[in-house]
Design an enzyme around this catalytic site. Structure first.
Site, mmCIF file in Angstrom:
data_model
loop_
_atom_site.group_PDB
_atom_site.id
_atom_site.type_symbol
_atom_site.label_atom_id
_atom_site.label_comp_id
_atom_site.label_asym_id
_atom_site.label_seq_id
_atom_site.Cartn_x
_atom_site.Cartn_y
_atom_site.Cartn_z
ATOM 1 N N LYS A 78 1.103 -1.202 -0.063
ATOM 2 C CA LYS A 78 -0.010 0.022 -0.055
ATOM 3 C C LYS A 78 1.061 1.246 0.233
ATOM 4 O O LYS A 78 0.663 2.335 -0.798
ATOM 5 C CB LYS A 78 -1.025 -0.036 1.371
ATOM 6 C CG LYS A 78 -2.246 0.952 1.267
ATOM 7 C CD LYS A 78 -3.076 0.468 2.561
ATOM 8 C CE LYS A 78 -3.904 1.513 2.868
ATOM 9 N NZ LYS A 78 -4.645 1.162 4.062
ATOM 10 N N LYS A 92 -17.993 13.526 19.649
ATOM 11 C CA LYS A 92 -17.722 12.545 18.343
ATOM 12 C C LYS A 92 -18.778 11.575 18.399
ATOM 13 O O LYS A 92 -19.743 11.260 17.365
ATOM 14 C CB LYS A 92 -16.397 12.006 17.980
ATOM 15 C CG LYS A 92 -16.625 10.784 17.019
ATOM 16 C CD LYS A 92 -16.752 11.487 15.769
ATOM 17 C CE LYS A 92 -16.921 10.476 14.739
ATOM 18 N NZ LYS A 92 -15.760 9.992 13.798
ATOM 19 N N PHE A 137 -29.935 14.095 7.068
ATOM 20 C CA PHE A 137 -30.181 12.499 7.619
ATOM 21 C C PHE A 137 -31.295 12.488 8.092
ATOM 22 O O PHE A 137 -31.815 11.728 9.090
ATOM 23 C CB PHE A 137 -28.934 12.409 8.913
ATOM 24 C CG PHE A 137 -27.806 12.185 8.205
ATOM 25 C CD1 PHE A 137 -27.082 13.686 7.613
ATOM 26 C CD2 PHE A 137 -27.046 11.289 8.472
ATOM 27 C CE1 PHE A 137 -25.485 13.179 7.311
ATOM 28 C CE2 PHE A 137 -25.856 10.861 7.931
ATOM 29 C CZ PHE A 137 -24.998 11.919 7.400
ATOM 30 N N CYS A 161 -18.882 3.406 10.659
ATOM 31 C CA CYS A 161 -19.007 4.247 11.669
ATOM 32 C C CYS A 161 -20.185 3.952 12.705
ATOM 33 O O CYS A 161 -20.103 3.922 13.927
ATOM 34 C CB CYS A 161 -18.658 5.537 11.373
ATOM 35 S SG CYS A 161 -17.200 5.997 10.391
HETATM 36 C C1 UGA Z 1 -20.401 9.063 9.355
HETATM 37 C C2 UGA Z 1 -20.810 10.491 9.713
HETATM 38 O O1 UGA Z 1 -21.673 11.123 8.721
HETATM 39 C C3 UGA Z 1 -19.393 11.496 9.722
HETATM 40 O O2 UGA Z 1 -19.807 13.019 10.131
HETATM 41 C C4 UGA Z 1 -18.497 10.809 10.627
HETATM 42 O O3 UGA Z 1 -17.149 11.350 10.485
HETATM 43 C C5 UGA Z 1 -18.207 9.491 9.978
HETATM 44 O O4 UGA Z 1 -19.446 8.507 10.242
HETATM 45 C C6 UGA Z 1 -17.182 8.657 11.012
HETATM 46 O O5 UGA Z 1 -17.325 8.591 12.193
HETATM 47 O O6 UGA Z 1 -16.019 8.605 10.650
HETATM 48 P P1 UGA Z 1 -20.118 7.942 6.968
HETATM 49 O O7 UGA Z 1 -20.299 6.625 7.748
HETATM 50 O O8 UGA Z 1 -18.925 7.956 5.982
HETATM 51 O O9 UGA Z 1 -19.957 9.087 8.047
HETATM 52 O O10 UGA Z 1 -21.423 8.132 6.201
HETATM 53 P P2 UGA Z 1 -22.863 8.691 6.009
HETATM 54 O O11 UGA Z 1 -23.074 9.607 4.970
HETATM 55 O O12 UGA Z 1 -22.875 9.318 7.723
HETATM 56 O O13 UGA Z 1 -23.891 7.473 6.048
HETATM 57 C C7 UGA Z 1 -23.891 6.599 6.855
HETATM 58 C C8 UGA Z 1 -25.128 5.599 6.571
HETATM 59 O O14 UGA Z 1 -26.366 6.015 6.906
HETATM 60 C C9 UGA Z 1 -24.984 4.820 5.144
HETATM 61 O O15 UGA Z 1 -25.567 3.662 5.264
HETATM 62 C C10 UGA Z 1 -26.243 5.894 4.319
HETATM 63 O O16 UGA Z 1 -26.719 5.223 3.284
HETATM 64 C C11 UGA Z 1 -27.173 6.000 5.718
HETATM 65 N N1 UGA Z 1 -28.072 7.053 5.609
HETATM 66 C C12 UGA Z 1 -27.392 8.509 5.703
HETATM 67 C C13 UGA Z 1 -29.329 7.051 5.555
HETATM 68 O O17 UGA Z 1 -29.990 6.082 5.471
HETATM 69 N N2 UGA Z 1 -30.209 8.136 5.718
HETATM 70 C C14 UGA Z 1 -29.643 9.556 5.534
HETATM 71 O O18 UGA Z 1 -30.463 10.413 5.657
HETATM 72 C C15 UGA Z 1 -28.236 9.752 5.745
#
Ligand code: UGA
Length: 406
Positions: A35, A191, A237, A248
């Site tokens: 990597k 967080k 969200f 996450c």
């Molecule tokens: C999440 C947080 O949004 C970030 O702020 C945080 O930094 C990150 O975790 C982390 O802890 O590292 P991430 O897991 O990359 O980010 O993605 P999201 O966009 O939050 O989506 C998470 C899940 O929720 C996905 O499966 C998405 O499909 C679902 N989701 C999201 C929904 O079903 N509905 C929504 O309205 C938004």
């Protein structure tokens, strides 16, 4: 500044690239030699918008290595290693191991914990390593990681040492984001509380979606839009669907619930959010059964989407994969199409080359990931039912949408 980044997963590599793009020399450490060699050639190990371009633009600002010795002149070292939840509890072994290795080569650097860790971790690491430890949780989303890191909503800095906190603040000054300075424990809990709140928001709207399905005329998309116009609620969200996955929310909600329990507190809203989320799979399967008019054994099910959300190649804790696994268990013949992922870790599942082929070879289609590419799925469906578990495919003909009353 000479900045070390230990751990080059999604968040690590994105952070490294953004820091390099803002004039720092970044020493990226990870365990995998191949990597590191690939990264040094400008080849990123994962799919993330803008990553390849920024990596190549800044290649001369990088050193990639598997050897912690390379950190000996670093002024600051970010720890961005995994903190998985094992048997419902956070596993801090990567953090403790990495921090000890840093301290063996360079005790003078400021150690910055970006990984998600339970309150008390920074203090524990400071005690073990004898280093100054600053908590600086990240809030980037996969699929928009570079943008989120370069233009965050806020920077949280938890430090008991003012100078060290100032140094970390100055590294992120280019973002011009509001900064909250606090102690390590608050930063760590901010967080968990943030991720758990967002997860609860998703589960809340998914329960409203279930109710909408029982109410002719109701549509969760419209309800969410109306709710989101209230700035106290905000529109983010509130997208109903198959629920949350990824590296996450599932792990952080479980870790917070179990951490609180250890402290004698019950996170009942977070526990409910986890439960509602795990019920999403059965809910969508029930819709598929209803559309098929029978159980799914022997039925050809086309699943559109495998990743945990759009814009990423990440399959970790993907709700789509959980759905596929369950469908297989029920005896369905499953074929999957995903715009990025061409193989999934489930045996006996066919991968279609195109969405058209996936749809045309199926009796029923389920949209499991919110890729925009699936917005025209209805066009290829003919008389087949489509269960749109991500509300991306519109409302034509045979599309049955989650959260829409009939
Ligand atoms: C999440 C947080 O949004 C970030 O702020 C945080 O930094 C990150 O975790 C982390 O802890 O590292 P991430 O897991 O990359 O980010 O993605 P999201 O966009 O939050 O989506 C998470 C899940 O929720 C996905 O499966 C998405 O499909 C679902 N989701 C999201 C929904 O079903 N509905 C929504 O309205 C938004």
């Amino acid at each position: 500044m000479r900045i070390g980044v230990v751990g080059l997963g999604y968040v690590g590599i994105v952070t490294a690239v953004v820091l390099a793009d803002h004039g720092n020399h970044v020493i990226g450490i990870n365990r995998n030699r191949q990597k590191s060699e690939q990264l040094a050639k400008g080849i990123p190990p994962l799919h993330e918008p803008q990553l390849k371009e920024l990596l190549n633009k800044n290649l001369r600002n990088f050193t990639f290595s598997t050897d912690y010795e390379s950190l000996k002149d670093a002024e600051m070292v970010f720890l961005i290693v995994p903190t998985p939840t094992v048997k419902g509890k956070i596993d801090l072994s990567y953090i403790t191991e990495a921090s000890m290795k840093v301290s063996e080569v360079n005790k003078n650097a400021i150690l910055v914990i970006k990984s998600t860790v339970v309150p008390g971790t920074a203090k524990m690491i400071a005690g073990r390593t004898g280093m100054v430890v600053v908590s600086n949780p990240e809030f980037t989303k996969e699929g928009s990681g570079v943008d989120d890191t370069a233009h965050p909503n806020r920077i949280i800095i938890g430090a008991s040492d003012k100078q060290a906190g100032d140094a970390v603040e100055s590294v992120w000054a280019f973002t011009k984001a509001p900064v909250l300075r606090t102690n390590n424990e608050n930063a760590e809990l901010i967080k968990y509380a943030s991720n758990s709140f967002l997860a609860a928001k998703i589960s809340f709207i998914n329960e409203i979606a279930n109710l909408c399905e029982k109410l002719p005329g109701c549509d969760v998309e419209v309800v969410a839009k109306g709710m989101g116009l209230d700035e106290r609620i905000a529109p983010y969200f509130l997208k109903a669907g198959l629920g949350f996955g990824g590296s996450c929310f599932p792990k952080d909600t479980k870790a917070l619930a179990s951490f609180a329990k250890e402290k004698g507190e019950r996170m009942s809203i977070v526990e409910a959010a986890i439960k509602v989320n795990s019920n999403r799979i059965d809910h969508v399967i029930a819709q598929a059964k209803e559309a098929a008019g029978r159980d799914l054994s022997g039925i050809r099910v086309g699943v559109l989407g495998a990743t945990f959300k759009e814009g990423t190649d990440d399959l970790r804790e993907s709700q789509a994969l959980k759905l596929i696994q369950k469908l297989k268990k029920m005896g369905a013949a499953v074929t999957v199409y995903d715009p990025i992922t061409k193989a999934i870790p489930i045996k006996g599942v066919g991968m279609a080359e195109t969405k058209e082929k996936c749809i045309e070879g199926s009796d029923i289609v389920i949209v499991a990931t919110e890729w925009k590419d699936f917005s025209d799925a209805g066009k290829y469906a003919g008389s087949r039912p489509i269960i749109d578990a991500r509300r991306i495919a519109g409302q034509s003909g045979n599309i049955r949408s989650v959260g829409l009353g009939k």
